[in-house]
Design an enzyme around this catalytic site. Structure first.
Site, PDB file in Angstrom:
ATOM      1  N   ALA A 127       0.854  -1.181   0.000  1.00 45.71           N
ATOM      2  CA  ALA A 127       0.000   0.000   0.000  1.00 45.71           C
ATOM      3  C   ALA A 127       0.890   1.231   0.000  1.00 45.71           C
ATOM      4  O   ALA A 127       2.036   1.191   0.465  1.00 45.71           O
ATOM      5  CB  ALA A 127      -0.894  -0.018   1.231  1.00 45.71           C
ATOM      6  N   GLY A 155       0.968  -5.135   0.898  1.00 53.27           N
ATOM      7  CA  GLY A 155      -0.242  -5.335   0.101  1.00 53.27           C
ATOM      8  C   GLY A 155       0.060  -5.985  -1.244  1.00 53.27           C
ATOM      9  O   GLY A 155      -0.808  -6.655  -1.817  1.00 53.27           O
ATOM     10  N   GLU A 161       0.107  -9.521  -0.412  1.00 54.57           N
ATOM     11  CA  GLU A 161      -1.273  -9.927  -0.088  1.00 54.57           C
ATOM     12  C   GLU A 161      -2.123 -10.057  -1.353  1.00 54.57           C
ATOM     13  O   GLU A 161      -2.975 -10.945  -1.454  1.00 54.57           O
ATOM     14  CB  GLU A 161      -1.892  -8.907   0.873  1.00 54.57           C
ATOM     15  CG  GLU A 161      -1.245  -8.982   2.249  1.00 54.57           C
ATOM     16  CD  GLU A 161      -1.655  -7.837   3.147  1.00 54.57           C
ATOM     17  OE1 GLU A 161      -1.322  -6.677   2.819  1.00 54.57           O
ATOM     18  OE2 GLU A 161      -2.323  -8.096   4.159  1.00 54.57           O
ATOM     19  N   GLU A 163       5.241  -4.875   7.040  1.00 55.79           N
ATOM     20  CA  GLU A 163       4.462  -3.857   7.755  1.00 55.79           C
ATOM     21  C   GLU A 163       4.995  -3.588   9.161  1.00 55.79           C
ATOM     22  O   GLU A 163       4.941  -2.469   9.656  1.00 55.79           O
ATOM     23  CB  GLU A 163       2.979  -4.277   7.841  1.00 55.79           C
ATOM     24  CG  GLU A 163       2.221  -4.191   6.516  1.00 55.79           C
ATOM     25  CD  GLU A 163       2.288  -5.454   5.669  1.00 55.79           C
ATOM     26  OE1 GLU A 163       3.166  -6.305   5.914  1.00 55.79           O
ATOM     27  OE2 GLU A 163       1.459  -5.586   4.747  1.00 55.79           O
TER      28      GLU A 163
END
Ligand code: CAA
Length: 257
Positions: A65, A108, A111, A131
């Site tokens: 992200a 992300g 993911e 993260e």
């Protein structure tokens, strides 16, 4: 449709979406996430397309992200603007999605790869959930999908201690289906997808749905879900054609009906 952060292309029956924010290592900002899922949903509705490939560039599939976009966010904004809920749109895609990964697939980005159905990795691919290094945890499914795919202990190490997986490790632990040379990695993924896209479309759709049921339910319920997808296929023209072609020792001519 014109997009600013993704590129789209079709090759035979394969729809390709390329993440295109190279200046930010393909970090997912809100615009790119929206365009990515819009493009995927458009290919999913297109009956000329049988499978999707999502890719980045050689250096980065996606670095997660967009940290710059999230840095000042409050929990209220994260919830009301559905900044992570939006990632669930991939669960609505009915056709097989193949991630073609080279370079970094982090946060992300990793993911997203875990949400795809199959993964072709270049030899330079690196997967991680960093993260923890910026004071958060994965929020788009990493803790759950990694644990189901590669087991608890290695997931703990990745999520708590920023352990990254090489392409060879990803193959070893079941995160990647194939590892291919960096040069031509996208062509290899598209060839893989073309084979899938040439199969009977409704059977492919039912197969994807049935396999996914295995991750949502008990074995008894999962077996029932499989039967619910198995029986209706006997009402398709493609089932009759597939079995007749076998008997006549010829290639089936799928109609998608
Ligand atoms: N968000 C925003 N910008 C990013 C970014 C990200 N996730 N990752 C890289 N960039 C930007 C950098 O800021 C840099 O921009 P500038 O040139 O303007 O400074 C540019 O991309 C190139 O990056 P680097 O100079 O850092 O390139 P590198 O080759 O030295 O390192 C990298 C590459 C290892 C991928 C490194 O950029 C990195 O560690 N990125 C962050 C990875 C990360 O922490 N991801 C998790 C995000 S949180 C998340 O994803 C939450 C969730 O679960 C949904």
């Amino acid at each position: 449709m014109t997009y600013t952060t993704v590129l789209t292309e079709t090759r035979e029956r394969v729809g390709i979406v390329t993440l295109n924010r190279p200046q930010a290592m393909n970090a997912f900002n809100a615009t790119m996430l929206g365009e990515l899922f819009d493009a995927m949903e458009a290919f999913d509705k297109d009956e000329n397309i049988g499978a999707l490939v999502v890719t980045g560039n050689e250096k980065a599939f996606a670095a997660g992200a967009d940290i710059k976009e999230m840095a000042d966010a409050t929990p209220f904004q994260m919830i009301t603007e559905a900044r992570v809920d939006v990632w669930d749109r991939i669960r609505g895609i009915k056709k097989p999605v193949i991630a073609a990964v080279s370079g970094w697939a982090l946060g992300g980005g990793c993911e997203f790869v875990l949400s795809c159905d199959m993964v072709i990795a270049s030899e330079s691919a690196k997967f991680g959930q960093p993260e923890i290094t910026i004071g958060i945890i994965p929020g788009a499914g990493g803790t759950q999908r990694l644990a189901r795919l590669i087991g608890k202990n290695l997931t703990m190490e990745m999520v708590i201690n920023n352990r990254t997986l090489s392409a060879a490790e990803a193959l070893q632990f079941g995160l990647a289906n194939r590892v291919v040379p960096v040069e031509g990695y996208l062509d290899a993924a598209v060839a893989f997808a073309e084979e899938i896209a040439s199969r009977a479309p409704m059977a492919v759709r039912m197969a994807k749905d049935a396999v996914n049921a295995a991750f949502e339910t008990t074995l008894t319920e999962g077996l029932k879900a499989e039967k619910r997808n198995f029986y209706p296929l006997f009402s398709t023209e493609d089932q009759k054609e597939g079995m007749q072609a076998f008997i006549e020792k010829r290639k089936p001519n799928w109609k998608g009906k």
